[in-house]
Design a protein around this motif. Structure first.
Motif, PDB file in Angstrom:
ATOM      1  N   ASN A  19     -51.186  12.299 -28.613  1.00 44.07           N
ATOM      2  CA  ASN A  19     -50.092  12.967 -27.907  1.00 44.07           C
ATOM      3  C   ASN A  19     -50.616  13.424 -26.548  1.00 44.07           C
ATOM      4  OD1 ASN A  19     -49.975  13.486 -30.896  1.00 44.07           O
ATOM      5  ND2 ASN A  19     -47.915  14.063 -30.318  1.00 44.07           N
ATOM      6  N   GLU A  20     -50.085  12.889 -25.463  1.00 43.23           N
ATOM      7  CA  GLU A  20     -50.528  13.291 -24.125  1.00 43.23           C
ATOM      8  C   GLU A  20     -49.825  14.546 -23.643  1.00 43.23           C
ATOM      9  OE1 GLU A  20     -49.673   9.692 -21.898  1.00 43.23           O
ATOM     10  OE2 GLU A  20     -51.820   9.557 -21.496  1.00 43.23           O
ATOM     11  N   TYR A  21     -48.641  14.836 -24.194  1.00 42.58           N
ATOM     12  CA  TYR A  21     -47.851  15.990 -23.781  1.00 42.58           C
ATOM     13  C   TYR A  21     -47.676  16.907 -24.974  1.00 42.58           C
ATOM     14  CZ  TYR A  21     -46.763  12.989 -19.848  1.00 42.58           C
ATOM     15  OH  TYR A  21     -46.862  12.174 -18.764  1.00 42.58           O
ATOM     16  N   THR A  22     -47.864  18.208 -24.754  1.00 42.57           N
ATOM     17  CA  THR A  22     -47.737  19.177 -25.835  1.00 42.57           C
ATOM     18  C   THR A  22     -47.382  20.532 -25.253  1.00 42.57           C
ATOM     19  OG1 THR A  22     -48.820  20.006 -27.839  1.00 42.57           O
ATOM     20  CG2 THR A  22     -50.207  19.757 -25.880  1.00 42.57           C
ATOM     21  N   SER A  23     -47.390  21.562 -26.075  1.00 42.69           N
ATOM     22  CA  SER A  23     -47.099  22.919 -25.608  1.00 42.69           C
ATOM     23  C   SER A  23     -47.983  23.894 -26.377  1.00 42.69           C
ATOM     24  CB  SER A  23     -45.618  23.242 -25.807  1.00 42.69           C
ATOM     25  OG  SER A  23     -45.273  23.139 -27.169  1.00 42.69           O
ATOM     26  N   PRO A  24     -48.126  25.137 -25.881  1.00 43.26           N
ATOM     27  CA  PRO A  24     -48.953  26.123 -26.573  1.00 43.26           C
ATOM     28  C   PRO A  24     -48.463  26.353 -27.998  1.00 43.26           C
ATOM     29  CG  PRO A  24     -48.321  26.923 -24.401  1.00 43.26           C
ATOM     30  CD  PRO A  24     -47.542  25.664 -24.646  1.00 43.26           C
ATOM     31  N   GLY A  25     -49.410  26.478 -28.928  1.00 40.41           N
ATOM     32  CA  GLY A  25     -49.065  26.699 -30.326  1.00 40.41           C
ATOM     33  C   GLY A  25     -48.812  25.419 -31.106  1.00 40.41           C
ATOM     34  N   ALA A  26     -48.784  24.282 -30.427  1.00 42.42           N
ATOM     35  CA  ALA A  26     -48.555  22.993 -31.090  1.00 42.42           C
ATOM     36  C   ALA A  26     -49.904  22.388 -31.496  1.00 42.42           C
ATOM     37  CB  ALA A  26     -47.804  22.052 -30.154  1.00 42.42           C
ATOM     38  N   VAL A  27     -49.865  21.185 -32.031  1.00 42.27           N
ATOM     39  CA  VAL A  27     -51.086  20.450 -32.354  1.00 42.27           C
ATOM     40  C   VAL A  27     -51.034  19.080 -31.688  1.00 42.27           C
ATOM     41  CG1 VAL A  27     -51.570  21.603 -34.548  1.00 42.27           C
ATOM     42  CG2 VAL A  27     -50.154  19.556 -34.527  1.00 42.27           C
ATOM     43  N   ILE A  28     -52.197  18.535 -31.435  1.00 41.65           N
ATOM     44  CA  ILE A  28     -52.320  17.189 -30.885  1.00 41.65           C
ATOM     45  C   ILE A  28     -52.825  16.304 -32.019  1.00 41.65           C
ATOM     46  CG2 ILE A  28     -53.540  15.726 -29.224  1.00 41.65           C
ATOM     47  CD1 ILE A  28     -53.925  18.355 -27.558  1.00 41.65           C
ATOM     48  N   LYS A  29     -52.085  15.237 -32.326  1.00 41.07           N
ATOM     49  CA  LYS A  29     -52.519  14.308 -33.369  1.00 41.07           C
ATOM     50  C   LYS A  29     -53.312  13.187 -32.712  1.00 41.07           C
ATOM     51  CE  LYS A  29     -51.170  11.400 -37.189  1.00 41.07           C
ATOM     52  NZ  LYS A  29     -50.113  10.854 -38.006  1.00 41.07           N
ATOM     53  N   ILE A  30     -54.477  12.923 -33.289  1.00 43.55           N
ATOM     54  CA  ILE A  30     -55.343  11.850 -32.789  1.00 43.55           C
ATOM     55  C   ILE A  30     -55.617  10.889 -33.931  1.00 43.55           C
ATOM     56  CG2 ILE A  30     -57.610  11.289 -31.845  1.00 43.55           C
ATOM     57  CD1 ILE A  30     -57.656  14.019 -30.542  1.00 43.55           C
ATOM     58  N   VAL A  31     -55.443   9.582 -33.672  1.00 44.04           N
ATOM     59  CA  VAL A  31     -55.790   8.544 -34.640  1.00 44.04           C
ATOM     60  C   VAL A  31     -56.627   7.511 -33.898  1.00 44.04           C
ATOM     61  CG1 VAL A  31     -54.948   6.806 -36.263  1.00 44.04           C
ATOM     62  CG2 VAL A  31     -53.638   8.908 -35.924  1.00 44.04           C
ATOM     63  N   LEU A  32     -57.814   7.231 -34.420  1.00 44.32           N
ATOM     64  CA  LEU A  32     -58.722   6.257 -33.827  1.00 44.32           C
ATOM     65  C   LEU A  32     -58.969   5.124 -34.811  1.00 44.32           C
ATOM     66  CD1 LEU A  32     -61.406   8.728 -32.415  1.00 44.32           C
ATOM     67  CD2 LEU A  32     -59.405   7.834 -31.240  1.00 44.32           C
ATOM     68  N   ALA A  33     -59.153   3.920 -34.294  1.00 41.31           N
ATOM     69  CA  ALA A  33     -59.480   2.778 -35.138  1.00 41.31           C
ATOM     70  C   ALA A  33     -60.899   2.946 -35.662  1.00 41.31           C
ATOM     71  CB  ALA A  33     -59.353   1.482 -34.347  1.00 41.31           C
ATOM     72  N   GLY A  34     -61.102   2.640 -36.911  1.00 43.55           N
ATOM     73  CA  GLY A  34     -62.444   2.690 -37.486  1.00 43.55           C
ATOM     74  C   GLY A  34     -62.775   4.041 -38.098  1.00 43.55           C
ATOM     75  N   THR A  35     -63.869   4.051 -38.838  1.00 37.44           N
ATOM     76  CA  THR A  35     -64.260   5.264 -39.550  1.00 37.44           C
ATOM     77  C   THR A  35     -65.642   5.750 -39.126  1.00 37.44           C
ATOM     78  OG1 THR A  35     -65.082   3.913 -41.366  1.00 37.44           O
ATOM     79  CG2 THR A  35     -62.815   4.754 -41.558  1.00 37.44           C
ATOM     80  N   LYS A  36     -65.955   5.576 -37.882  1.00 37.68           N
ATOM     81  CA  LYS A  36     -67.228   6.082 -37.370  1.00 37.68           C
ATOM     82  C   LYS A  36     -67.146   7.607 -37.307  1.00 37.68           C
ATOM     83  CE  LYS A  36     -68.416   1.940 -34.842  1.00 37.68           C
ATOM     84  NZ  LYS A  36     -68.564   1.163 -36.003  1.00 37.68           N
ATOM     85  N   LYS A  37     -68.259   8.253 -36.972  1.00 34.89           N
ATOM     86  CA  LYS A  37     -68.263   9.712 -36.888  1.00 34.89           C
ATOM     87  C   LYS A  37     -67.781  10.124 -35.500  1.00 34.89           C
ATOM     88  CE  LYS A  37     -70.970  13.784 -37.682  1.00 34.89           C
ATOM     89  NZ  LYS A  37     -72.125  14.368 -38.300  1.00 34.89           N
ATOM     90  N   TYR A  38     -66.612  10.772 -35.444  1.00 34.14           N
ATOM     91  CA  TYR A  38     -66.012  11.206 -34.190  1.00 34.14           C
ATOM     92  C   TYR A  38     -65.847  12.717 -34.164  1.00 34.14           C
ATOM     93  CZ  TYR A  38     -64.538   6.340 -33.505  1.00 34.14           C
ATOM     94  OH  TYR A  38     -64.503   4.978 -33.340  1.00 34.14           O
ATOM     95  N   GLU A  39     -65.861  13.266 -32.947  1.00 35.54           N
ATOM     96  CA  GLU A  39     -65.501  14.664 -32.732  1.00 35.54           C
ATOM     97  C   GLU A  39     -64.742  14.760 -31.412  1.00 35.54           C
ATOM     98  OE1 GLU A  39     -69.336  16.613 -32.842  1.00 35.54           O
ATOM     99  OE2 GLU A  39     -69.617  16.347 -30.676  1.00 35.54           O
ATOM    100  N   VAL A  40     -64.004  15.855 -31.254  1.00 26.04           N
ATOM    101  CA  VAL A  40     -63.163  16.041 -30.079  1.00 26.04           C
ATOM    102  C   VAL A  40     -63.472  17.405 -29.465  1.00 26.04           C
ATOM    103  CG1 VAL A  40     -60.780  16.276 -29.258  1.00 26.04           C
ATOM    104  CG2 VAL A  40     -61.336  14.587 -31.015  1.00 26.04           C
ATOM    105  N   ASP A  41     -63.696  17.440 -28.153  1.00 24.27           N
ATOM    106  CA  ASP A  41     -63.852  18.693 -27.409  1.00 24.27           C
ATOM    107  C   ASP A  41     -62.535  18.988 -26.707  1.00 24.27           C
ATOM    108  OD1 ASP A  41     -66.503  18.921 -28.137  1.00 24.27           O
ATOM    109  OD2 ASP A  41     -67.277  18.068 -26.272  1.00 24.27           O
ATOM    110  N   PHE A  42     -62.001  20.206 -26.947  1.00 22.90           N
ATOM    111  CA  PHE A  42     -60.738  20.588 -26.329  1.00 22.90           C
ATOM    112  C   PHE A  42     -60.684  22.099 -26.198  1.00 22.90           C
ATOM    113  CE2 PHE A  42     -56.051  21.349 -26.562  1.00 22.90           C
ATOM    114  CZ  PHE A  42     -55.714  20.708 -25.388  1.00 22.90           C
ATOM    115  N   LEU A  43     -60.396  22.567 -25.004  1.00 19.49           N
ATOM    116  CA  LEU A  43     -60.254  23.993 -24.705  1.00 19.49           C
ATOM    117  C   LEU A  43     -61.439  24.822 -25.205  1.00 19.49           C
ATOM    118  CD1 LEU A  43     -56.430  24.454 -25.419  1.00 19.49           C
ATOM    119  CD2 LEU A  43     -57.572  24.417 -23.184  1.00 19.49           C
ATOM    120  N   GLY A  44     -62.639  24.284 -24.982  1.00 23.99           N
ATOM    121  CA  GLY A  44     -63.856  25.029 -25.303  1.00 23.99           C
ATOM    122  C   GLY A  44     -64.312  24.972 -26.748  1.00 23.99           C
TER     123      GLY A  44
END
Length: 171
Positions: A19-44
């Protein structure tokens, strides 16, 4: 709005949904191809993604009180090699939450003792970061929402006291 990308090489991260567009209090859904080890940095903060069948996915919370364009970094953790990163820009639309005027002032709210704060912090740090696999449901069948998420609590002079970070159901 969903962003669809294709993998350019074996050294890229294939984003299926974001989701490229969102609002405060919402969530961003992320789906990536594959099952490698991933992490996401967002707002600290750093959030792990979870393996689900042949994809990795996660829900990233958007803090209250933020708006504008904010970077989101998706990182593939690789053993013995440099991590792979891609940077995306998330547009957080400003959202006005309802205001609730309370009949007390900030000075009349007692301070939380340090011992209690430490106990709460210890309790929160003990929560697991594993994904919940159950179905979510409403807590009661017949209800009315007595206080919604994000309500701004203010005193009679309009000074902010706190934000409501939950939803209250009266039954």
């Amino acid at each position: 709005l969903l962003l669809l990308l294709s993998a350019a090489s074996a050294y890229s991260i294939e984003v299926i949904k974001l989701n490229e567009y969102t609002s405060p209090g919402a969530v961003i859904k992320i789906v990536l191809a594959g099952t490698k080890k991933y992490e996401v940095d967002f707002l600290g903060k750093t959030f792990p993604l979870f393996k689900e069948k042949d994809v990795s996915c996660g829900y990233i919370p958007v803090k209250l009180g933020v708006s504008g364009e904010t970077p989101l970094i998706i990182r593939q953790k690789r053993f013995w090699r440099n991590d792979i990163e891609i940077k995306k820009t998330i547009k957080i639309k400003k959202k006005n939450f309802r205001k609730s005027v309370l009949s007390l002032s900030k000075k009349n709210i007692p301070a939380t003792p340090k011992k209690e704060k430490a106990a709460v912090k210890l309790n929160f740090s003990s929560f697991t970061k594993k994904k919940l696999f159950d179905t979510f449901q409403m807590p009661v069948k017949k209800y009315r929402i007595s206080s919604g998420f994000g309500v701004r609590r203010v005193d009679k002079k309009g000074r902010a006291l706190w934000r409501h970070k939950g939803t209250d159901f009266a039954a």
